[in-house]
Design a protein around this motif. Structure first.
Motif: not given
Length: 101
Positions: A64-65, A67-68, A74-77
């Protein structure tokens, strides 16, 4: 072979990487599946390569870090804001061209 020092080469590679990441952030209209189908890599691949390099250097970095770092959020955003459902043609092309690991 060029006359660049190792430090210059690293500096220029880092600048090119930053430019690529900024370009991909600006082109949120280009979907990851399109990148995969045309170039064989996407934003997620780039973030995985970044994470692999960090981890190889002994710097723990999770998925996740990394990807950000690439997505700029954030990836989901990013997915909520920009990702569209892939068409049947995109999915078919991806299955035919997907990396075989």
């Amino acid at each position: 072979m060029s006359n660049l020092s190792k430090e210059q080469q690293t500096e220029f590679e880092a600048a090119a990487f930053r430019r690529l990441v900024n370009h991909l952030r600006e082109r949120s209209d280009v979907q990851n599946i399109d990148l995969m189908n045309l170039a064989g890599f996407c934003r997620n691949c780039l973030s995985n390569w970044y994470r692999d390099a960090a981890n190889a250097a002994g710097v723990p970095l999770d998925k996740e870090a990394s990807r950000e770092i690439v997505y700029g959020m954030p990836y989901d955003e990013w997915r909520e804001r920009h990702q569209r459902e892939a068409s049947d043609a995109q999915k078919t092309a991806f299955e035919a061209n997907r990396p075989k690991e």
